[in-house]
Design a protein around this motif. Structure first.
Motif, PDB file in Angstrom:
ATOM      1  N   GLY A 140       0.778  -1.231   0.000  1.00 13.18           N
ATOM      2  CA  GLY A 140       0.000   0.000   0.000  1.00 13.18           C
ATOM      3  C   GLY A 140       0.809   1.280   0.000  1.00 13.18           C
ATOM      4  O   GLY A 140       0.389   2.290  -0.572  1.00 13.18           O
ATOM      5  N   GLU A 141       1.982   1.230   0.603  1.00 14.40           N
ATOM      6  CA  GLU A 141       2.799   2.442   0.732  1.00 14.40           C
ATOM      7  C   GLU A 141       3.167   3.029  -0.639  1.00 14.40           C
ATOM      8  O   GLU A 141       3.141   4.249  -0.827  1.00 14.40           O
ATOM      9  CB  GLU A 141       4.065   2.133   1.540  1.00 14.40           C
ATOM     10  N   GLU A 142       3.498   2.185  -1.611  1.00 14.83           N
ATOM     11  CA  GLU A 142       3.869   2.697  -2.935  1.00 14.83           C
ATOM     12  C   GLU A 142       2.688   3.374  -3.625  1.00 14.83           C
ATOM     13  O   GLU A 142       2.860   4.367  -4.323  1.00 14.83           O
ATOM     14  CB  GLU A 142       4.442   1.591  -3.825  1.00 14.83           C
ATOM     15  N   LYS A 143       1.497   2.860  -3.397  1.00 18.95           N
ATOM     16  CA  LYS A 143       0.306   3.472  -4.001  1.00 18.95           C
ATOM     17  C   LYS A 143      -0.014   4.811  -3.340  1.00 18.95           C
ATOM     18  O   LYS A 143      -0.475   5.739  -3.999  1.00 18.95           O
ATOM     19  CB  LYS A 143      -0.899   2.530  -3.921  1.00 18.95           C
ATOM     20  N   ILE A 144       0.235   4.906  -2.045  1.00 10.58           N
ATOM     21  CA  ILE A 144       0.040   6.184  -1.364  1.00 10.58           C
ATOM     22  C   ILE A 144       0.979   7.230  -1.960  1.00 10.58           C
ATOM     23  O   ILE A 144       0.570   8.364  -2.225  1.00 10.58           O
ATOM     24  CB  ILE A 144       0.270   6.039   0.155  1.00 10.58           C
ATOM     25  N   GLU A 145       2.219   6.845  -2.208  1.00  7.34           N
ATOM     26  CA  GLU A 145       3.185   7.766  -2.807  1.00  7.34           C
ATOM     27  C   GLU A 145       2.739   8.198  -4.208  1.00  7.34           C
ATOM     28  O   GLU A 145       2.891   9.366  -4.586  1.00  7.34           O
ATOM     29  CB  GLU A 145       4.586   7.136  -2.859  1.00  7.34           C
ATOM     30  N   GLU A 146       2.188   7.266  -4.987  1.00  6.08           N
ATOM     31  CA  GLU A 146       1.665   7.621  -6.319  1.00  6.08           C
ATOM     32  C   GLU A 146       0.556   8.654  -6.217  1.00  6.08           C
ATOM     33  O   GLU A 146       0.549   9.632  -6.969  1.00  6.08           O
ATOM     34  CB  GLU A 146       1.097   6.380  -7.024  1.00  6.08           C
ATOM     35  N   ILE A 147      -0.362   8.421  -5.306  1.00  6.03           N
ATOM     36  CA  ILE A 147      -1.488   9.345  -5.130  1.00  6.03           C
ATOM     37  C   ILE A 147      -0.991  10.714  -4.676  1.00  6.03           C
ATOM     38  O   ILE A 147      -1.427  11.750  -5.192  1.00  6.03           O
ATOM     39  CB  ILE A 147      -2.525   8.778  -4.130  1.00  6.03           C
ATOM     40  N   LEU A 148      -0.059  10.742  -3.735  1.00  6.72           N
ATOM     41  CA  LEU A 148       0.501  12.015  -3.277  1.00  6.72           C
ATOM     42  C   LEU A 148       1.195  12.757  -4.417  1.00  6.72           C
ATOM     43  O   LEU A 148       1.051  13.981  -4.550  1.00  6.72           O
ATOM     44  CB  LEU A 148       1.463  11.799  -2.117  1.00  6.72           C
ATOM     45  N   ALA A 149       1.914  12.031  -5.257  1.00  2.00           N
ATOM     46  CA  ALA A 149       2.599  12.662  -6.393  1.00  2.00           C
ATOM     47  C   ALA A 149       1.600  13.268  -7.373  1.00  2.00           C
ATOM     48  O   ALA A 149       1.797  14.382  -7.861  1.00  2.00           O
ATOM     49  CB  ALA A 149       3.489  11.641  -7.099  1.00  2.00           C
ATOM     50  N   ILE A 150       0.520  12.566  -7.634  1.00  5.73           N
ATOM     51  CA  ILE A 150      -0.470  13.096  -8.584  1.00  5.73           C
ATOM     52  C   ILE A 150      -1.219  14.275  -7.961  1.00  5.73           C
ATOM     53  O   ILE A 150      -1.538  15.244  -8.654  1.00  5.73           O
ATOM     54  CB  ILE A 150      -1.424  11.993  -9.097  1.00  5.73           C
ATOM     55  N   LEU A 151      -1.469  14.225  -6.661  1.00  9.90           N
ATOM     56  CA  LEU A 151      -2.120  15.355  -5.995  1.00  9.90           C
ATOM     57  C   LEU A 151      -1.230  16.598  -6.043  1.00  9.90           C
ATOM     58  O   LEU A 151      -1.724  17.718  -6.208  1.00  9.90           O
ATOM     59  CB  LEU A 151      -2.480  15.004  -4.556  1.00  9.90           C
ATOM     60  N   ASP A 152       0.075  16.405  -5.889  1.00 12.08           N
ATOM     61  CA  ASP A 152       1.008  17.531  -6.021  1.00 12.08           C
ATOM     62  C   ASP A 152       0.916  18.151  -7.409  1.00 12.08           C
ATOM     63  O   ASP A 152       0.901  19.380  -7.547  1.00 12.08           O
ATOM     64  CB  ASP A 152       2.460  17.081  -5.766  1.00 12.08           C
ATOM     65  N   LYS A 153       0.851  17.325  -8.426  1.00  8.34           N
ATOM     66  CA  LYS A 153       0.751  17.832  -9.801  1.00  8.34           C
ATOM     67  C   LYS A 153      -0.560  18.573 -10.028  1.00  8.34           C
ATOM     68  O   LYS A 153      -0.611  19.565 -10.742  1.00  8.34           O
ATOM     69  CB  LYS A 153       0.894  16.700 -10.804  1.00  8.34           C
ATOM     70  N   MET A 154      -1.626  18.070  -9.417  1.00  7.14           N
ATOM     71  CA  MET A 154      -2.942  18.686  -9.588  1.00  7.14           C
ATOM     72  C   MET A 154      -3.022  20.050  -8.932  1.00  7.14           C
ATOM     73  O   MET A 154      -3.783  20.908  -9.372  1.00  7.14           O
ATOM     74  CB  MET A 154      -4.034  17.770  -9.044  1.00  7.14           C
ATOM     75  N   SER A 155      -2.247  20.266  -7.896  1.00  6.42           N
ATOM     76  CA  SER A 155      -2.338  21.541  -7.176  1.00  6.42           C
ATOM     77  C   SER A 155      -1.464  22.628  -7.773  1.00  6.42           C
ATOM     78  O   SER A 155      -1.463  23.747  -7.297  1.00  6.42           O
ATOM     79  CB  SER A 155      -1.959  21.315  -5.698  1.00  6.42           C
ATOM     80  N   LYS A 156      -0.711  22.311  -8.813  1.00  2.00           N
ATOM     81  CA  LYS A 156       0.153  23.309  -9.438  1.00  2.00           C
ATOM     82  C   LYS A 156      -0.528  23.985 -10.596  1.00  2.00           C
ATOM     83  O   LYS A 156      -1.420  23.572 -11.182  1.00  2.00           O
ATOM     84  CB  LYS A 156       1.453  22.660  -9.913  1.00  2.00           C
TER      85      LYS A 156
END
Length: 87
Positions: free
Chosen positions: A71-87
């Motif tokens: 699960g940890e790797e998927k959390i990192e993926e989601i966090l990375a995409i959320l970072d991109k969405m907020s820019k």
């Protein structure tokens, strides 16, 4: 991809058609506010498609990864995409 493909394809095709229309508006020197309004409509449609894809990802891929102890790797993926969405 586990998202509703028909819905996603419809949204993306509609967005593509709107972008073609916006290009024509720019070429025809249409009123800036009208162009901006159409751009916002396309952005909204793309956001809706992205939300549907991410929801399916979380309901399927993320859930499965947690069940398999990854699960940890998927959390990192989601966090990375959320970072991109907020820019």
């Amino acid at each position: 991809m586990q998202a509703d493909k028909k819905e996603i394809i419809c949204l993306l095709r509609t967005a593509r058609g709107q972008i073609d229309g916006i290009l024509k508006m720019v070429e025809d020197d249409r009123y800036c506010i009208d162009i901006s309004t159409q751009l916002l409509a396309v952005q909204s449609m793309l956001k809706k498609a992205n939300r549907a894809i991410l929801k399916a990802h979380m309901n399927h891929c993320v859930k499965q990864s947690f069940e398999e102890g990854r699960g940890e790797e998927k959390i990192e993926e989601i966090l990375a995409i959320l970072d991109k969405m907020s820019k």
